[in-house]
Design an enzyme around this catalytic site. Structure first.
Site, PDB file in Angstrom:
ATOM      1  N   GLU A 157     -12.715  33.150  33.215  1.00  0.00           N
ATOM      2  CA  GLU A 157     -12.028  33.421  31.960  1.00  0.00           C
ATOM      3  C   GLU A 157     -11.426  34.827  32.020  1.00  0.00           C
ATOM      4  O   GLU A 157     -12.126  35.798  32.307  1.00  0.00           O
ATOM      5  CB  GLU A 157     -12.996  33.327  30.788  1.00  0.00           C
ATOM      6  CG  GLU A 157     -12.401  33.670  29.436  1.00  0.00           C
ATOM      7  CD  GLU A 157     -13.436  33.692  28.322  1.00  0.00           C
ATOM      8  OE1 GLU A 157     -13.034  33.681  27.146  1.00  0.00           O
ATOM      9  OE2 GLU A 157     -14.646  33.718  28.634  1.00  0.00           O
ATOM     10  N   GLU A 240     -12.065  36.508  17.867  1.00  0.00           N
ATOM     11  CA  GLU A 240     -13.501  36.350  17.900  1.00  0.00           C
ATOM     12  C   GLU A 240     -14.096  37.206  16.788  1.00  0.00           C
ATOM     13  O   GLU A 240     -14.224  38.422  16.951  1.00  0.00           O
ATOM     14  CB  GLU A 240     -14.069  36.763  19.251  1.00  0.00           C
ATOM     15  CG  GLU A 240     -13.708  35.831  20.390  1.00  0.00           C
ATOM     16  CD  GLU A 240     -14.378  36.213  21.685  1.00  0.00           C
ATOM     17  OE1 GLU A 240     -14.705  35.304  22.475  1.00  0.00           O
ATOM     18  OE2 GLU A 240     -14.576  37.425  21.930  1.00  0.00           O
TER      19      GLU A 240
END
Length: 376
Positions: A157, A240
């Site tokens: 990622e 997030e």
């Protein structure tokens, strides 16, 4: 009793003024009414399609507190983000918009996964809207894997932190700095237990930027966190949040993946030539569809994605031999384990069952990995 000419002229003037006022109000309403109604998504893993090509997902996975996002014509905004989680752990969620495939949910007509060596460029543009009174990062995620998988967690990622608010930090530790895309970044590396993570953290907030995703992919390859024969599976832009977050917004998002490099046999190689045969069995209020996808090109197609749009009133209820993203409107069919390759001159077949209202119609067109197909 007859009205006087003066009174008639007065009535005509008043009527004309009223009609002019009504026309003005109608024009203002037309100018301020959105092209379509915004879509509210509150289910933890609910999603919807925007621009006919990207998926907006709520993706609330780290908290039981309610969260809702509202998909707009060009992006989304977080309309509810209750609760908080400790800032030394994982965030509450990742509300985001993406191009590609995320846990079998593939955006309509995407040509991802694509082999890195076949990608010439991957231009993207993002505009964020920030708020105060919350702890969050604005993160653009790039996912890479050794295989063209569309389900589960990928191997690596890449996170681009456009903004960091509050006492939070990326996974791992800072290993240095780098200049990527003409900007300076802190570079962090680590692992969350299931995949490697490399993060590029902006020293100050970036509200909007146009860049090439491959500039960051090249950094991951150079640092040994990926290889050129791996696959780009998705690019995602969102937030997030650890605490609160209502009002955060992706004002606009675009993503393209341009191919044409080597590896003619892999996804993301030369555009596939294709033909689709669509056969429907229809009864009152319901139908089944059998779809045959033929590769009429000279090279095999791996990791195929068939995009099409269901006519208004139709909804998918089940499928076989393929995974379908979306149940109405724009839909993408992706392969299951045993039929991921279509050999040159070969076919793959899948089907689905659905419901409909009104008059039944077949999809008007199909694309294979982004390339239009002929219809038999």
């Amino acid at each position: 009793m007859r009205s006087s000419p003066h009174r008639l002229r007065t009535v005509r003037v008043l009527c004309g003024a009223l009609l002019t006022a009504l026309a003005t109000v109608a024009a203002l309403l037309a100018a301020t009414t959105p092209a379509r109604a915004d879509t509210l998504v509150c289910e933890p893993y609910g999603s919807t399609v925007i621009q006919g090509r990207y998926v907006v997902q709520n993706n609330r996975w780290g908290s039981s507190s309610p969260q809702c996002v509202t998909a707009t014509d060009t992006g989304f905004r977080v309309t509810q983000a209750d609760g908080s989680v400790p800032t030394n752990g994982a965030p509450k969620s990742y509300p985001s918009v993406f191009n590609g495939c995320h846990y079998t949910n593939c955006s309509p007509g995407t040509n991802l996964p694509a082999r890195l060596s076949a990608i010439s460029s991957a231009p993207s543009s993002i505009s964020y809207g920030y708020v105060s009174g919350a702890v969050y990062n604005a993160s653009y995620d790039i996912w890479l894997d050794p295989t063209p998988r569309t389900d589960g967690v990928n191997r690596t990622e890449i996170m681009i932190w456009f903004n960091r608010v509050g006492p939070i930090q990326p996974i791992g530790s800072q290993v240095g700095t780098a200049s990527v895309g003409g900007r300076g970044w802190e570079v962090w590396t680590g692992s969350n237990g299931s995949n490697d993570v490399i993060s590029f953290v902006a020293p100050s907030a970036i509200s909007s930027w146009s860049f090439d995703v491959m500039d960051f992919v090249d950094q991951a390859v150079a640092r040994g966190l990926a290889r050129s024969d791996w696959y780009l599976t998705s690019v995602q832009a969102g937030f997030e949040p650890w605490q609160n977050g209502a009002g955060l917004a992706v004002n606009s998002f675009s993503s393209a993946v341009n191919t044409g490099g080597g590896d003619p046999g892999g996804p993301g190689g030369p555009a596939a030539a294709c033909q689709v045969t669509y056969g429907a069995n229809v009864w009152q209020g319901g139908f089944t569809a059998d779809v045959i996808v033929k590769n009429t090109g000279s090279a095999a197609v791996d990791g195929w994605r068939l995009g099409f749009t269901l006519p208004s009133g139709q909804r998918v209820t089940s499928a076989w031999n393929a995974t379908l993203s979306g149940t109405s409107g724009a839909v993408t069919a992706s392969p299951v384990a045993h039929n991921a390759r279509i050999a040159a001159g070969g076919t793959q077949t899948f089907g689905f069952q659905g419901t409909y209202s009104g008059a039944f119609a077949e999809p008007a067109g199909f694309t294979l990995n982004g390339t239009p197909c002929s219809v038999a």
